[in-house]
Write a protein that holds these residues in place. Structure first.
Motif, PDB file in Angstrom:
ATOM      1  N   ARG A  88      -4.114  12.497  -6.889  1.00  0.00           N
ATOM      2  CA  ARG A  88      -5.362  11.604  -6.405  1.00  0.00           C
ATOM      3  C   ARG A  88      -5.254  10.310  -6.826  1.00  0.00           C
ATOM      4  NH1 ARG A  88     -11.107  13.351  -8.948  1.00  0.00           N
ATOM      5  NH2 ARG A  88     -12.500  11.725  -7.942  1.00  0.00           N
ATOM      6  N   SER A  89      -4.325   9.798  -7.932  1.00  0.00           N
ATOM      7  CA  SER A  89      -4.434   8.528  -8.421  1.00  0.00           C
ATOM      8  C   SER A  89      -3.514   7.767  -7.432  1.00  0.00           C
ATOM      9  CB  SER A  89      -3.885   8.213  -9.697  1.00  0.00           C
ATOM     10  OG  SER A  89      -2.441   8.971  -9.947  1.00  0.00           O
ATOM     11  N   GLU A  90      -2.454   8.326  -6.817  1.00  0.00           N
ATOM     12  CA  GLU A  90      -1.617   7.674  -5.976  1.00  0.00           C
ATOM     13  C   GLU A  90      -2.315   7.401  -4.646  1.00  0.00           C
ATOM     14  OE1 GLU A  90       2.687   9.245  -7.122  1.00  0.00           O
ATOM     15  OE2 GLU A  90       1.544  10.439  -5.613  1.00  0.00           O
ATOM     16  N   ARG A  91      -3.166   8.298  -4.267  1.00  0.00           N
ATOM     17  CA  ARG A  91      -4.157   8.067  -2.948  1.00  0.00           C
ATOM     18  C   ARG A  91      -4.876   6.843  -3.216  1.00  0.00           C
ATOM     19  NH1 ARG A  91      -5.538  13.516  -3.367  1.00  0.00           N
ATOM     20  NH2 ARG A  91      -3.956  14.997  -2.157  1.00  0.00           N
ATOM     21  N   TRP A  92      -5.394   6.605  -4.441  1.00  0.00           N
ATOM     22  CA  TRP A  92      -6.262   5.392  -4.552  1.00  0.00           C
ATOM     23  C   TRP A  92      -5.360   4.243  -4.647  1.00  0.00           C
ATOM     24  CZ3 TRP A  92     -11.187   4.994  -3.745  1.00  0.00           C
ATOM     25  CH2 TRP A  92     -11.821   6.110  -4.105  1.00  0.00           C
ATOM     26  N   ALA A  98      -3.411  -0.872   0.811  1.00  0.00           N
ATOM     27  CA  ALA A  98      -3.567  -1.154   2.161  1.00  0.00           C
ATOM     28  C   ALA A  98      -4.655  -2.485   2.233  1.00  0.00           C
ATOM     29  CB  ALA A  98      -4.270   0.109   2.821  1.00  0.00           C
ATOM     30  N   LEU A  99      -5.633  -2.294   1.316  1.00  0.00           N
ATOM     31  CA  LEU A  99      -6.823  -3.432   1.270  1.00  0.00           C
ATOM     32  C   LEU A  99      -5.777  -4.880   0.931  1.00  0.00           C
ATOM     33  CD1 LEU A  99      -9.368  -1.822  -0.473  1.00  0.00           C
ATOM     34  CD2 LEU A  99      -9.441  -2.636   1.896  1.00  0.00           C
ATOM     35  N   ALA A 100      -4.872  -4.602   0.148  1.00  0.00           N
ATOM     36  CA  ALA A 100      -4.110  -6.121  -0.278  1.00  0.00           C
ATOM     37  C   ALA A 100      -3.444  -6.372   0.727  1.00  0.00           C
ATOM     38  CB  ALA A 100      -3.049  -5.409  -1.466  1.00  0.00           C
ATOM     39  N   VAL A 101      -2.581  -5.618   1.436  1.00  0.00           N
ATOM     40  CA  VAL A 101      -1.966  -5.913   2.751  1.00  0.00           C
ATOM     41  C   VAL A 101      -2.759  -6.536   4.021  1.00  0.00           C
ATOM     42  CG1 VAL A 101      -0.602  -5.139   4.825  1.00  0.00           C
ATOM     43  CG2 VAL A 101       0.066  -4.166   2.526  1.00  0.00           C
ATOM     44  N   ALA A 102      -3.947  -5.836   4.199  1.00  0.00           N
ATOM     45  CA  ALA A 102      -5.013  -6.570   4.976  1.00  0.00           C
ATOM     46  C   ALA A 102      -5.387  -7.843   4.475  1.00  0.00           C
ATOM     47  CB  ALA A 102      -5.635  -5.568   5.241  1.00  0.00           C
ATOM     48  N   GLY A 103      -5.520  -8.099   3.239  1.00  0.00           N
ATOM     49  CA  GLY A 103      -5.868  -9.202   2.682  1.00  0.00           C
ATOM     50  C   GLY A 103      -5.239 -10.317   2.669  1.00  0.00           C
ATOM     51  N   ALA A 194       3.212  -5.344  -3.360  1.00  0.00           N
ATOM     52  CA  ALA A 194       4.573  -5.215  -3.521  1.00  0.00           C
ATOM     53  C   ALA A 194       4.761  -4.229  -4.707  1.00  0.00           C
ATOM     54  CB  ALA A 194       5.245  -6.543  -3.853  1.00  0.00           C
ATOM     55  N   SER A 195       3.779  -4.388  -5.554  1.00  0.00           N
ATOM     56  CA  SER A 195       3.759  -3.742  -6.886  1.00  0.00           C
ATOM     57  C   SER A 195       3.380  -2.235  -6.588  1.00  0.00           C
ATOM     58  CB  SER A 195       2.869  -4.164  -8.175  1.00  0.00           C
ATOM     59  OG  SER A 195       3.229  -5.354  -8.533  1.00  0.00           O
ATOM     60  N   ILE A 196       2.656  -1.823  -5.943  1.00  0.00           N
ATOM     61  CA  ILE A 196       2.172  -0.460  -5.481  1.00  0.00           C
ATOM     62  C   ILE A 196       3.222   0.096  -4.798  1.00  0.00           C
ATOM     63  CG2 ILE A 196       0.386   0.719  -4.162  1.00  0.00           C
ATOM     64  CD1 ILE A 196      -1.660  -1.079  -5.121  1.00  0.00           C
ATOM     65  N   GLY A 197       3.643  -0.628  -3.829  1.00  0.00           N
ATOM     66  CA  GLY A 197       4.736   0.073  -2.766  1.00  0.00           C
ATOM     67  C   GLY A 197       5.652   0.428  -3.739  1.00  0.00           C
ATOM     68  N   GLY A 198       6.177  -0.604  -4.613  1.00  0.00           N
ATOM     69  CA  GLY A 198       7.543  -0.219  -5.632  1.00  0.00           C
ATOM     70  C   GLY A 198       7.331   0.778  -6.548  1.00  0.00           C
ATOM     71  N   GLY A 199       6.320   0.987  -7.016  1.00  0.00           N
ATOM     72  CA  GLY A 199       5.782   1.934  -8.090  1.00  0.00           C
ATOM     73  C   GLY A 199       5.865   3.352  -7.125  1.00  0.00           C
ATOM     74  N   LEU A 200       5.058   3.530  -5.867  1.00  0.00           N
ATOM     75  CA  LEU A 200       5.142   4.644  -5.138  1.00  0.00           C
ATOM     76  C   LEU A 200       6.552   5.278  -4.802  1.00  0.00           C
ATOM     77  CD1 LEU A 200       2.123   3.995  -2.874  1.00  0.00           C
ATOM     78  CD2 LEU A 200       2.397   5.559  -4.720  1.00  0.00           C
ATOM     79  N   ILE A 201       7.437   4.190  -4.511  1.00  0.00           N
ATOM     80  CA  ILE A 201       8.916   4.509  -3.951  1.00  0.00           C
ATOM     81  C   ILE A 201       9.823   4.900  -5.379  1.00  0.00           C
ATOM     82  CG2 ILE A 201      11.077   3.434  -3.178  1.00  0.00           C
ATOM     83  CD1 ILE A 201       9.427   1.721  -1.492  1.00  0.00           C
ATOM     84  N   THR A 202       9.489   4.625  -6.429  1.00  0.00           N
ATOM     85  CA  THR A 202      10.184   4.732  -7.710  1.00  0.00           C
ATOM     86  C   THR A 202       9.581   6.107  -8.184  1.00  0.00           C
ATOM     87  OG1 THR A 202      10.064   2.313  -8.432  1.00  0.00           O
ATOM     88  CG2 THR A 202      10.380   4.195 -10.235  1.00  0.00           C
TER      89      THR A 202
END
Length: 323
Positions: A88-92, A98-103, A194-202
């Motif tokens: 659930r936390s990863e979905r948030w 996604a909002l950061a990428v669009a921003g 970048a931080s969120i993407g790196g965290g999910l990949i990690t």
């Protein structure tokens, strides 16, 4: 005599056999893919300058994100099923990413229009690695080291000298505070995704799935903006070619490489390495567009290069290291 003949055992050389495959593993992630992605991002300005006259900068950025992001979503394995496999936390985090990428295009391109390419680039790209390092520190994922601080400081200083060289050696113009704020928000957007993407990949998710989900969702988010911006330029051959190049190379391919790089590089190091983008853009401007750089900018290019070639294991306790 039996001892002499039994001494050479054929089994021992086989122990070293896996080494070649092991040496190839770092090519799948690390600085090289991120620097390659930065090279592709550095072509954005030159490519967008070839768009039909009158094409709004924000419209070009949103078109590239929408086309490239949705292509990433459709072609990345397991990207569409990633939310179902997340906690659930990863979905948030996916939603926030996604909002950061669009921003980013929504804030960066208007910042360019208000402050110019030089100031907007310095603030957005210069603040991103610092903000990414602070985010990693505040969230407890990693702690900046002196080596990362030195390399990042050199890269940021070089970036500033490179793009602000013409202003420092000529007549400057007043800086628009709204444009500065928008550029800083663009840098924050970049650092966040970048931080969120790196965290999910990690945490074990495939890099392609993470990048596909983030950019696909962001591409869908910017689609509703189409009625409010001029997109008629997309109907021309030149406009379609520019949009296609930006979508395929500066979004689709570049962020696939960026995701691969995040497997073995922390987000703070990755954003520092992407400061190679303005260097590539400056060289292309001189070589392809006939622009001229003052000596201050060339000095900045040298300092920026020094910051990029310094060793970049940037943080203590980074989960991506050794993975």
């Amino acid at each position: 005599m039996p001892n002499r003949t039994s001494r050479p055992t054929p089994a021992r050389p086989a122990v070293t056999a896996p080494r070649p495959a092991r040496s190839r593993r770092p090519l799948l992630g690390g600085p090289a893919p991120i620097l390659t992605a930065s090279l592709l991002w550095g072509t954005t300005g030159t490519a967008s300058s070839l768009a039909p006259a009158g094409a709004p900068a924000a419209s070009i950025g949103c078109a590239a994100l929408a086309l490239g992001g949705i292509l990433l979503l459709l072609t990345s394995r397991r990207a569409r099923s990633l939310p179902a496999r997340c906690t659930r936390s990863e979905r948030w985090l996916l939603v926030l990413g996604a909002l950061a990428v669009a921003g980013y295009p929504v804030t960066f391109y208007p910042a360019v229009a208000r402050t110019g390419v030089a100031v907007a680039t310095v603030i957005a790209l210069g603040s991103a690695p610092v903000l990414a390092g602070l985010l990693s520190w505040f969230t407890g994922r990693a702690r900046p080291t002196a080596r990362w601080t030195g390399a990042t400081s050199a890269a940021v200083l070089g970036c500033a000298l490179l793009v602000l060289g013409p202003r420092l050696t000529g007549a400057g113009t007043p800086v628009d505070l709204t444009g500065v704020l928008l550029a800083a928000l663009a840098g924050l957007s970049y650092a966040v995704y970048a931080s969120i993407g790196g965290g999910l990949i990690t945490h074990g998710h495939e890099s392609g799935a993470v990048m596909g989900a983030l950019f696909g969702a962001a591409g869908l988010l910017v689609l509703p903006l189409a009625p409010f911006v001029d997109v008629t330029w997309l109907g021309t051959v030149r406009g379609a070619a520019v949009a296609g190049y930006l979508a395929l190379f500066t979004v689709y391919l570049a962020y696939r490489l960026f995701g691969h790089g995040l497997r073995r590089t922390s987000a703070s190091a990755a954003t520092s390495l992407t400061l190679a983008e303005p260097a590539v853009a400056a060289v292309l401007g001189v070589a392809a567009l006939g622009e001229r750089l003052p000596y201050v900018s060339w000095c900045g290019l040298a300092v920026l290069g020094l910051g990029l070639v310094l060793p970049h294991p940037p943080v203590k306790g980074a989960a991506t290291e050794g993975r």
